[in-house]
Design a protein around this motif. Structure first.
Motif, PDB file in Angstrom:
ATOM      1  N   ALA A  53     -29.671 -16.372 -13.906  1.00 38.62           N
ATOM      2  CA  ALA A  53     -29.010 -15.644 -13.096  1.00 38.62           C
ATOM      3  C   ALA A  53     -28.060 -16.874 -12.499  1.00 38.62           C
ATOM      4  CB  ALA A  53     -29.729 -15.337 -11.745  1.00 38.62           C
ATOM      5  N   GLN A  54     -28.392 -18.102 -12.496  1.00 39.81           N
ATOM      6  CA  GLN A  54     -27.438 -19.135 -11.820  1.00 39.81           C
ATOM      7  C   GLN A  54     -26.186 -19.329 -12.675  1.00 39.81           C
ATOM      8  OE1 GLN A  54     -28.813 -22.952 -11.967  1.00 39.81           O
ATOM      9  NE2 GLN A  54     -26.924 -23.981 -11.762  1.00 39.81           N
ATOM     10  N   ALA A  55     -26.243 -18.864 -13.968  1.00 39.43           N
ATOM     11  CA  ALA A  55     -25.005 -19.143 -14.934  1.00 39.43           C
ATOM     12  C   ALA A  55     -23.765 -18.877 -14.036  1.00 39.43           C
ATOM     13  CB  ALA A  55     -25.081 -18.462 -16.045  1.00 39.43           C
ATOM     14  N   GLY A  56     -22.811 -19.876 -14.014  1.00 44.21           N
ATOM     15  CA  GLY A  56     -21.297 -19.648 -13.544  1.00 44.21           C
ATOM     16  C   GLY A  56     -21.376 -19.632 -12.112  1.00 44.21           C
ATOM     17  N   LEU A  57     -22.758 -20.027 -11.276  1.00 45.99           N
ATOM     18  CA  LEU A  57     -22.873 -20.221  -9.793  1.00 45.99           C
ATOM     19  C   LEU A  57     -23.455 -21.542  -9.646  1.00 45.99           C
ATOM     20  CD1 LEU A  57     -24.178 -16.528  -9.498  1.00 45.99           C
ATOM     21  CD2 LEU A  57     -21.661 -17.191  -9.021  1.00 45.99           C
ATOM     22  N   SER A  58     -23.754 -21.665  -8.337  1.00 50.92           N
ATOM     23  CA  SER A  58     -24.577 -22.856  -7.899  1.00 50.92           C
ATOM     24  C   SER A  58     -25.947 -22.398  -7.779  1.00 50.92           C
ATOM     25  CB  SER A  58     -24.037 -23.230  -6.331  1.00 50.92           C
ATOM     26  OG  SER A  58     -24.351 -22.339  -5.358  1.00 50.92           O
ATOM     27  N   TRP A  59     -26.940 -23.321  -7.921  1.00 49.98           N
ATOM     28  CA  TRP A  59     -28.296 -23.069  -7.669  1.00 49.98           C
ATOM     29  C   TRP A  59     -28.590 -22.846  -6.239  1.00 49.98           C
ATOM     30  CZ3 TRP A  59     -32.127 -21.377  -9.945  1.00 49.98           C
ATOM     31  CH2 TRP A  59     -33.482 -21.696  -9.399  1.00 49.98           C
ATOM     32  N   TYR A  60     -27.887 -23.047  -5.456  1.00 50.06           N
ATOM     33  CA  TYR A  60     -28.060 -22.786  -3.736  1.00 50.06           C
ATOM     34  C   TYR A  60     -27.766 -21.494  -3.629  1.00 50.06           C
ATOM     35  CZ  TYR A  60     -27.462 -22.984   1.106  1.00 50.06           C
ATOM     36  OH  TYR A  60     -27.730 -22.876   2.510  1.00 50.06           O
ATOM     37  N   THR A  61     -26.778 -20.945  -4.289  1.00 52.54           N
ATOM     38  CA  THR A  61     -26.624 -19.390  -4.229  1.00 52.54           C
ATOM     39  C   THR A  61     -27.772 -18.605  -4.620  1.00 52.54           C
ATOM     40  OG1 THR A  61     -24.153 -19.646  -4.563  1.00 52.54           O
ATOM     41  CG2 THR A  61     -25.056 -17.594  -5.085  1.00 52.54           C
ATOM     42  N   VAL A  62     -28.456 -19.051  -5.873  1.00 55.37           N
ATOM     43  CA  VAL A  62     -29.413 -18.301  -6.578  1.00 55.37           C
ATOM     44  C   VAL A  62     -30.696 -18.614  -5.461  1.00 55.37           C
ATOM     45  CG1 VAL A  62     -31.196 -18.334  -8.483  1.00 55.37           C
ATOM     46  CG2 VAL A  62     -28.709 -18.619  -8.851  1.00 55.37           C
ATOM     47  N   LEU A  63     -30.865 -19.834  -5.152  1.00 59.96           N
ATOM     48  CA  LEU A  63     -32.247 -19.887  -4.208  1.00 59.96           C
ATOM     49  C   LEU A  63     -32.317 -19.145  -2.894  1.00 59.96           C
ATOM     50  CD1 LEU A  63     -34.580 -21.918  -4.353  1.00 59.96           C
ATOM     51  CD2 LEU A  63     -33.109 -23.522  -2.912  1.00 59.96           C
ATOM     52  N   LYS A  64     -31.058 -18.925  -2.364  1.00 57.63           N
ATOM     53  CA  LYS A  64     -30.844 -18.006  -1.361  1.00 57.63           C
ATOM     54  C   LYS A  64     -31.303 -16.636  -1.492  1.00 57.63           C
ATOM     55  CE  LYS A  64     -26.742 -19.365   0.052  1.00 57.63           C
ATOM     56  NZ  LYS A  64     -25.456 -19.208   0.933  1.00 57.63           N
ATOM     57  N   LYS A  65     -31.252 -16.259  -2.709  1.00 58.48           N
ATOM     58  CA  LYS A  65     -31.655 -14.864  -2.971  1.00 58.48           C
ATOM     59  C   LYS A  65     -32.870 -14.704  -3.886  1.00 58.48           C
ATOM     60  CE  LYS A  65     -26.844 -13.232  -3.549  1.00 58.48           C
ATOM     61  NZ  LYS A  65     -26.947 -11.863  -2.465  1.00 58.48           N
ATOM     62  N   ARG A  66     -33.674 -15.810  -3.917  1.00 58.06           N
ATOM     63  CA  ARG A  66     -34.929 -16.034  -4.605  1.00 58.06           C
ATOM     64  C   ARG A  66     -36.108 -14.957  -4.235  1.00 58.06           C
ATOM     65  NH1 ARG A  66     -38.416 -21.391  -5.470  1.00 58.06           N
ATOM     66  NH2 ARG A  66     -39.769 -20.843  -7.255  1.00 58.06           N
ATOM     67  N   GLU A  67     -35.806 -14.689  -2.857  1.00 59.99           N
ATOM     68  CA  GLU A  67     -37.072 -13.696  -2.302  1.00 59.99           C
ATOM     69  C   GLU A  67     -36.450 -12.293  -2.513  1.00 59.99           C
ATOM     70  OE1 GLU A  67     -39.909 -13.929  -0.780  1.00 59.99           O
ATOM     71  OE2 GLU A  67     -39.720 -16.307  -1.332  1.00 59.99           O
ATOM     72  N   GLY A  68     -34.910 -12.146  -2.521  1.00 56.07           N
ATOM     73  CA  GLY A  68     -34.565 -10.716  -2.835  1.00 56.07           C
ATOM     74  C   GLY A  68     -34.945 -10.427  -4.525  1.00 56.07           C
ATOM     75  N   TYR A  69     -34.892 -11.505  -5.369  1.00 55.81           N
ATOM     76  CA  TYR A  69     -35.275 -11.329  -6.795  1.00 55.81           C
ATOM     77  C   TYR A  69     -36.652 -11.035  -6.911  1.00 55.81           C
ATOM     78  CZ  TYR A  69     -31.137 -12.532  -9.282  1.00 55.81           C
ATOM     79  OH  TYR A  69     -29.734 -12.556  -9.855  1.00 55.81           O
ATOM     80  N   ARG A  70     -37.690 -11.514  -6.029  1.00 58.49           N
ATOM     81  CA  ARG A  70     -38.962 -11.614  -6.209  1.00 58.49           C
ATOM     82  C   ARG A  70     -39.336  -9.979  -5.828  1.00 58.49           C
ATOM     83  NH1 ARG A  70     -40.882 -17.141  -3.554  1.00 58.49           N
ATOM     84  NH2 ARG A  70     -41.213 -18.267  -5.324  1.00 58.49           N
ATOM     85  N   ARG A  71     -38.588  -9.541  -4.940  1.00 61.08           N
ATOM     86  CA  ARG A  71     -39.007  -8.211  -4.354  1.00 61.08           C
ATOM     87  C   ARG A  71     -38.434  -7.299  -5.620  1.00 61.08           C
ATOM     88  NH1 ARG A  71     -35.265  -5.178  -3.033  1.00 61.08           N
ATOM     89  NH2 ARG A  71     -33.952  -6.740  -2.271  1.00 61.08           N
ATOM     90  N   ALA A  72     -37.021  -7.434  -5.988  1.00 60.92           N
ATOM     91  CA  ALA A  72     -36.594  -6.631  -6.848  1.00 60.92           C
ATOM     92  C   ALA A  72     -36.884  -6.491  -8.092  1.00 60.92           C
ATOM     93  CB  ALA A  72     -35.054  -7.036  -6.965  1.00 60.92           C
TER      94      ALA A  72
END
Length: 198
Positions: A53-72
């Motif tokens: 999911a990080q591809a082309g983005l920063s890891w920080y962006t993905v990390l902030k959405k980690r809980e959203g990913y766990r739920r989804a």
């Protein structure tokens, strides 16, 4: 790992790698996860999905959405994700808690199927993925964040084999970030208090 601008985390008691910003979420990730060897298949799958999911983005962006990913994504359960259909993919495209990129969502579904096949073949994903570093973490001794490579021969080999097995979003750069995240390599720089952590 795609690094953020060099903003050192402020701490009176701890020195950290230069890529860490001041967000407690990022500090906690650096201190307790990054570079720590992972042998749990569910967590190995979670990190594979997130690194894609990080591809082309920063890891920080993905990390902030980690809980959203766990739920989804049903707690990153590969068995559930492997049977997602087009209706579920459409639903995920509307979920603001994740990165709404159809190719990455489809890749997560494809990768879940491939992950399960690897587990069946090798007994666990852990036994498969750790072979690329000889089943022992590579402990690097970088003085400066600029010395840390984006790819290595190990990440090249991992990427080539994952692609051969049908995985998506597993280029060598993503694979090296995955290796860092799962502790297959320890890239804490020497000025970081976690450089010699076990």
């Amino acid at each position: 790992m795609k690094t953020e601008p060099s903003v050192a985390a402020k701490s009176t008691s701890c020195a950290r790698c230069a890529w860490v910003n001041e967000d407690p979420l990022y500090i906690d990730y650096h201190d307790h996860e990054w570079g720590v060897p992972v042998h749990d298949d569910r967590l190995l799958f979670e990190m594979l999905l997130l690194e894609g999911a990080q591809a082309g983005l920063s890891w920080y962006t993905v990390l902030k959405k980690r809980e959203g990913y766990r739920r989804a994504f049903d707690g990153f359960d590969p068995h559930r994700i492997a049977v997602y259909d087009d209706v579920k993919a459409d639903e995920l495209m509307k979920d603001e808690g994740i990165i709404r990129n159809r190719l990455k969502i489809q890749a997560a579904i494809t990768n879940a199927k491939c992950f399960l096949k690897v587990c069946e073949e090798f007994g666990s994903f852990d036994k498969y993925i750790w072979q690329f570093v000889g089943f022992e973490p590579i402990r690097n001794r970088w003085r400066d964040i600029r010395e840390v490579p984006a790819t290595t021969k190990e990440s090249d080999a991992m990427s080539k084999d994952l692609k051969k097995r049908g995985f998506k979003f597993v280029g060598s750069t993503i694979c090296y970030a995955y290796m860092q995240a799962c502790g297959m390599v320890n890239d804490h720089t020497l000025d970081c208090d976690f450089a010699n952590a076990d």
